[in-house]
Design a protein around this motif. Sequence first.
Motif, short mmCIF file in Angstrom:
data_model
loop_
_atom_site.label_atom_id
_atom_site.label_comp_id
_atom_site.label_asym_id
_atom_site.label_seq_id
_atom_site.Cartn_x
_atom_site.Cartn_y
_atom_site.Cartn_z
N UNK A 78 0.83 -1.21 0.00
CA UNK A 78 0.00 0.00 0.00
C UNK A 78 0.87 1.26 0.00
N UNK A 79 1.90 1.26 0.81
CA UNK A 79 2.79 2.43 0.87
C UNK A 79 3.42 2.70 -0.49
N UNK A 80 3.86 1.66 -1.17
CA UNK A 80 4.55 1.83 -2.47
C UNK A 80 3.61 2.29 -3.57
N UNK A 86 6.73 9.65 -9.62
CA UNK A 86 8.13 9.96 -9.94
C UNK A 86 9.09 9.52 -8.83
N UNK A 87 8.58 8.97 -7.75
CA UNK A 87 9.42 8.42 -6.68
C UNK A 87 10.01 7.11 -7.16
N UNK A 88 11.27 6.88 -6.93
CA UNK A 88 11.92 5.67 -7.43
C UNK A 88 11.39 4.40 -6.78
N UNK A 91 5.46 1.76 -7.05
CA UNK A 91 5.13 0.49 -7.71
C UNK A 91 3.72 0.56 -8.28
N UNK A 92 3.48 -0.12 -9.37
CA UNK A 92 4.46 -0.81 -10.22
C UNK A 92 5.26 0.21 -11.03
N UNK A 93 6.45 -0.18 -11.45
CA UNK A 93 7.27 0.76 -12.23
C UNK A 93 6.50 1.27 -13.44
N UNK A 94 6.54 2.57 -13.62
CA UNK A 94 5.76 3.23 -14.67
C UNK A 94 6.08 2.68 -16.06
N UNK A 95 7.32 2.31 -16.29
CA UNK A 95 7.70 1.80 -17.62
C UNK A 95 7.29 0.35 -17.84
N UNK A 96 6.74 -0.31 -16.80
CA UNK A 96 6.37 -1.72 -16.95
C UNK A 96 4.86 -1.97 -16.88
#
Length: 118
Positions: A78-80, A86-88, A91-96
Motif C-alpha cells: 500500500x505504501x509503495x 516519480x518516486x523511485x 510500484x508498479x514501475x511506470x515503464x512496466x
Amino acid sequence: MKKFKITALILPLAVVLSNCSSSKKGKSDYVEAKKISYTADVKPIITNSCTPCHMPPQGKKEPFENYTQVKEHIAAIIARVKLPQDDRKFMPPVNKKPALTDEQVAVLVQWQQQNMPE
C-alpha cells in the motif's frame, strides 16, 4: 384569497409530514462496507499489476504469489502504490505496468482494515 391561504398552509405541512413518515423510523443511513477478500478482490489486482516481477520463477523481487505473502507485505504494498509516480520506490514501475487506480488502492486499504480475510 382564502384558497391561497389554505394552500400556503397545506403545502409546507405536507412537506414536513412526508419527512416524518413512520416507514423511515428505525432505519439508519449507515451502509455496511463491502467485504473484501483476498481471492475475489485482492489477488486479481496483485496478479495483474505485480506480474512477472513478484511472481516466481520469473520474479526477482519479494514474491507475492499467494495469500500469506501478500498479507505479510500489505502495508509495504500500500505504501509503495501510494507514492508519487516519480518516486523511485513507486510500484508498479511506470515503464512496466500502469499505476493502480484509486479504486484498486482503496480495495487494498479496505482489505487491510478488514483484517485481510482470505
